[in-house]
Design a protein around this motif. Sequence first.
Motif, PDB file in Angstrom:
ATOM      1  N   ALA A  94       0.587  -1.268   0.118  1.00  0.00           N
ATOM      2  CA  ALA A  94       0.008  -0.015   0.010  1.00  0.00           C
ATOM      3  C   ALA A  94       1.088   1.281   0.008  1.00  0.00           C
ATOM      4  CB  ALA A  94      -1.043   0.126   1.171  1.00  0.00           C
ATOM      5  N   ARG A  95       2.043   1.074   0.691  1.00  0.00           N
ATOM      6  CA  ARG A  95       2.962   2.379   0.678  1.00  0.00           C
ATOM      7  C   ARG A  95       3.599   2.425  -0.621  1.00  0.00           C
ATOM      8  NH1 ARG A  95       6.236   4.697   4.655  1.00  0.00           N
ATOM      9  NH2 ARG A  95       6.699   6.774   4.085  1.00  0.00           N
ATOM     10  N   ALA A  96       4.012   1.529  -1.297  1.00  0.00           N
ATOM     11  CA  ALA A  96       4.574   1.528  -2.411  1.00  0.00           C
ATOM     12  C   ALA A  96       3.498   2.010  -3.372  1.00  0.00           C
ATOM     13  CB  ALA A  96       4.994   0.126  -3.037  1.00  0.00           C
ATOM     14  N   THR A  97       2.257   1.609  -3.571  1.00  0.00           N
ATOM     15  CA  THR A  97       1.413   2.230  -4.283  1.00  0.00           C
ATOM     16  C   THR A  97       1.151   3.750  -4.179  1.00  0.00           C
ATOM     17  OG1 THR A  97       0.014   0.068  -4.330  1.00  0.00           O
ATOM     18  CG2 THR A  97      -1.064   2.303  -5.131  1.00  0.00           C
ATOM     19  N   GLN A  98       1.228   4.214  -2.851  1.00  0.00           N
ATOM     20  CA  GLN A  98       1.101   5.796  -2.602  1.00  0.00           C
ATOM     21  C   GLN A  98       2.281   6.352  -3.019  1.00  0.00           C
ATOM     22  OE1 GLN A  98       1.988   7.057   1.490  1.00  0.00           O
ATOM     23  NE2 GLN A  98      -0.096   7.589   1.610  1.00  0.00           N
ATOM     24  N   THR A  99       3.540   5.684  -3.104  1.00  0.00           N
ATOM     25  CA  THR A  99       4.746   6.355  -3.477  1.00  0.00           C
ATOM     26  C   THR A  99       4.478   6.816  -5.038  1.00  0.00           C
ATOM     27  OG1 THR A  99       5.937   5.264  -1.897  1.00  0.00           O
ATOM     28  CG2 THR A  99       7.175   5.930  -3.714  1.00  0.00           C
ATOM     29  N   VAL A 100       4.134   5.730  -5.745  1.00  0.00           N
ATOM     30  CA  VAL A 100       3.859   6.012  -7.088  1.00  0.00           C
ATOM     31  C   VAL A 100       2.971   6.903  -7.634  1.00  0.00           C
ATOM     32  CG1 VAL A 100       3.643   4.937  -9.460  1.00  0.00           C
ATOM     33  CG2 VAL A 100       4.659   3.461  -7.695  1.00  0.00           C
ATOM     34  N   LEU A 101       2.026   6.927  -7.028  1.00  0.00           N
ATOM     35  CA  LEU A 101       0.835   8.004  -6.961  1.00  0.00           C
ATOM     36  C   LEU A 101       1.301   9.463  -6.924  1.00  0.00           C
ATOM     37  CD1 LEU A 101      -2.285   6.276  -5.493  1.00  0.00           C
ATOM     38  CD2 LEU A 101      -1.716   6.421  -8.074  1.00  0.00           C
ATOM     39  N   LEU A 102       2.078   9.624  -5.773  1.00  0.00           N
ATOM     40  CA  LEU A 102       2.639  10.920  -5.432  1.00  0.00           C
ATOM     41  C   LEU A 102       3.975  11.439  -6.180  1.00  0.00           C
ATOM     42  CD1 LEU A 102       2.367  10.510  -1.330  1.00  0.00           C
ATOM     43  CD2 LEU A 102       0.817  11.932  -3.006  1.00  0.00           C
ATOM     44  N   VAL A 103       4.515  10.487  -6.572  1.00  0.00           N
ATOM     45  CA  VAL A 103       6.002  10.912  -7.310  1.00  0.00           C
ATOM     46  C   VAL A 103       5.525  10.926  -8.673  1.00  0.00           C
ATOM     47  CG1 VAL A 103       8.149  10.130  -7.924  1.00  0.00           C
ATOM     48  CG2 VAL A 103       7.447   9.609  -5.721  1.00  0.00           C
ATOM     49  N   LEU A 104       4.764  10.340  -9.290  1.00  0.00           N
ATOM     50  CA  LEU A 104       4.350  10.169 -10.823  1.00  0.00           C
ATOM     51  C   LEU A 104       3.140  10.607 -11.346  1.00  0.00           C
ATOM     52  CD1 LEU A 104       6.465   6.786 -11.875  1.00  0.00           C
ATOM     53  CD2 LEU A 104       7.185   9.379 -11.889  1.00  0.00           C
ATOM     54  N   VAL A 267       3.555   4.280 -16.269  1.00  0.00           N
ATOM     55  CA  VAL A 267       3.295   5.761 -16.622  1.00  0.00           C
ATOM     56  C   VAL A 267       4.598   6.327 -17.460  1.00  0.00           C
ATOM     57  CG1 VAL A 267       3.355   8.109 -15.300  1.00  0.00           C
ATOM     58  CG2 VAL A 267       2.344   6.066 -14.372  1.00  0.00           C
ATOM     59  N   GLY A 268       5.644   5.704 -17.274  1.00  0.00           N
ATOM     60  CA  GLY A 268       6.823   6.341 -18.068  1.00  0.00           C
ATOM     61  C   GLY A 268       6.783   6.001 -19.554  1.00  0.00           C
ATOM     62  N   LEU A 269       6.492   4.681 -19.822  1.00  0.00           N
ATOM     63  CA  LEU A 269       6.413   4.279 -21.428  1.00  0.00           C
ATOM     64  C   LEU A 269       5.251   5.004 -22.062  1.00  0.00           C
ATOM     65  CD1 LEU A 269       6.823   0.509 -20.891  1.00  0.00           C
ATOM     66  CD2 LEU A 269       8.531   2.214 -21.599  1.00  0.00           C
ATOM     67  N   PRO A 270       4.133   5.380 -21.546  1.00  0.00           N
ATOM     68  CA  PRO A 270       3.359   6.268 -22.484  1.00  0.00           C
ATOM     69  C   PRO A 270       3.839   7.711 -22.540  1.00  0.00           C
ATOM     70  CG  PRO A 270       1.987   4.805 -20.847  1.00  0.00           C
ATOM     71  CD  PRO A 270       3.476   4.613 -20.424  1.00  0.00           C
ATOM     72  N   PHE A 271       4.371   7.948 -21.573  1.00  0.00           N
ATOM     73  CA  PHE A 271       4.830   9.385 -21.516  1.00  0.00           C
ATOM     74  C   PHE A 271       6.216   9.590 -22.496  1.00  0.00           C
ATOM     75  CE2 PHE A 271       7.750  12.827 -19.746  1.00  0.00           C
ATOM     76  CZ  PHE A 271       6.667  13.741 -20.003  1.00  0.00           C
ATOM     77  N   LEU A 272       6.745   8.397 -22.726  1.00  0.00           N
ATOM     78  CA  LEU A 272       7.919   8.194 -23.768  1.00  0.00           C
ATOM     79  C   LEU A 272       7.279   8.314 -25.134  1.00  0.00           C
ATOM     80  CD1 LEU A 272      10.992   7.908 -24.075  1.00  0.00           C
ATOM     81  CD2 LEU A 272      10.429   5.472 -24.292  1.00  0.00           C
ATOM     82  N   ALA A 273       6.272   7.645 -25.226  1.00  0.00           N
ATOM     83  CA  ALA A 273       5.348   7.815 -26.563  1.00  0.00           C
ATOM     84  C   ALA A 273       4.929   9.132 -26.839  1.00  0.00           C
ATOM     85  CB  ALA A 273       4.226   6.581 -26.572  1.00  0.00           C
ATOM     86  N   VAL A 274       4.555   9.751 -25.626  1.00  0.00           N
ATOM     87  CA  VAL A 274       4.020  11.368 -26.165  1.00  0.00           C
ATOM     88  C   VAL A 274       5.009  12.367 -26.562  1.00  0.00           C
ATOM     89  CG1 VAL A 274       3.073  13.254 -24.655  1.00  0.00           C
ATOM     90  CG2 VAL A 274       2.087  10.866 -24.348  1.00  0.00           C
ATOM     91  N   GLN A 275       6.577  11.741 -26.038  1.00  0.00           N
ATOM     92  CA  GLN A 275       7.346  12.801 -26.291  1.00  0.00           C
ATOM     93  C   GLN A 275       7.687  12.351 -27.687  1.00  0.00           C
ATOM     94  OE1 GLN A 275       9.279  14.883 -24.031  1.00  0.00           O
ATOM     95  NE2 GLN A 275       7.969  14.496 -22.865  1.00  0.00           N
ATOM     96  N   LEU A 276       7.687  11.160 -28.258  1.00  0.00           N
ATOM     97  CA  LEU A 276       7.958  10.883 -29.520  1.00  0.00           C
ATOM     98  C   LEU A 276       6.765  11.640 -30.491  1.00  0.00           C
ATOM     99  CD1 LEU A 276       9.298   9.306 -31.866  1.00  0.00           C
ATOM    100  CD2 LEU A 276       7.859   7.166 -31.445  1.00  0.00           C
TER     101      LEU A 276
END
Length: 362
Positions: A94-104, A267-276
């Motif tokens: 649960a704490r790991a899920t929270q980290t991803v939500l807050l960081v990304l 989150v990162g891979l779709p954002f990479l596609a957006v950059q392309l």
Amino acid sequence: MVALASGVSPDLAYSGPPKFTMTQAFTAWTVDVPMLVLIVALGAWYLFSVRKVRRQGGQWGIGRTFTFCVLGLGFWVIATMSWVGVYQSALFYARATQTVLLVLLAPLFLMMGKPITLLIEAQPAVGKRVDAAIHSGVAKVVTFPAITTLLLIAVPMSMYFTSWYTAVFDSGTVRELTYLILMVPGLVFFWTLLRVDPVPKKYPYGVAMWITAAEVVGDAFFGIAIIADQTILAAQHYHAVGYPFGPSLATSQVLGGGIIWILGDAVGLPFLAVQLIQMMREDKVEAAEIDAELDARDAAREAARAARQGASADPVATGSATAADGSSPEYDAVTPEADGADDEERPWWESDPRITNRYNRA
């Protein structure tokens, strides 16, 4: 009797949240007063500013408002007050899920809402100072892509592998500050790479793609480091909590590392596609601008050539007599123009800064 997942005796009283189920995922909520006040204040400011811009005759898309208020602030609420906030002190994943939500996730959608542009348009006096700060030398250094990417990975990693992780459970003030600290690197990262708001320096989208790829690798490294750790992170805390349901502490830690790895890449891979896509659009616009300039240059060249031909056909303009020094006025008049014509025939890319600057290594 079967041993409990946490390794504590079943006779000990457990006063934490109930067993986590799918029903609990939708119905378990808590109220975090400081975060709630801050989130409501930001939402009210955003809606008030949008209204002010529209009253002044400006335009503001409803999509930006939805992205900021519903998705950005919504993920912030989920990270701190949904089942994630309820179970963060009892379940590692649960704490790991929270980290991803807050960081990304929350920072991504907040910055897609163009809050800086909205501030500048709604409050011109403040906006001037903000714009000056954005283009300052300090801002360019702080937002250098290598620094923002490093902080995006280093800040949460330093929390997980130090006593900072358990300090959050012991102090409400530390918890609230940690929420904000985790969000700052993500806000700066997506602000500088999305480029929908004014930024200190516009790096090429090719650079942004490399930086995003590095972030994806960093998330994977972070998650794998947690999975591969043979010790139980914050073991003393979780044993003291004595959560009597669900997976063991070791399994919960593996699940948490997987969430950071997989959800971070999600989150990162779709954002990479957006950059392309953005890079392709920018190249298309630049190509259209170059084509228009070349067409205009060709038209001007043809007009100049037609003017020279018209002048040479005019006996009054060219003259037919030989000058006193024996030179021909017609020859003297045409030669410089011919020389200029040779210069015009040089390839356009030899002098166009948009092309030469890409390969200028000075």
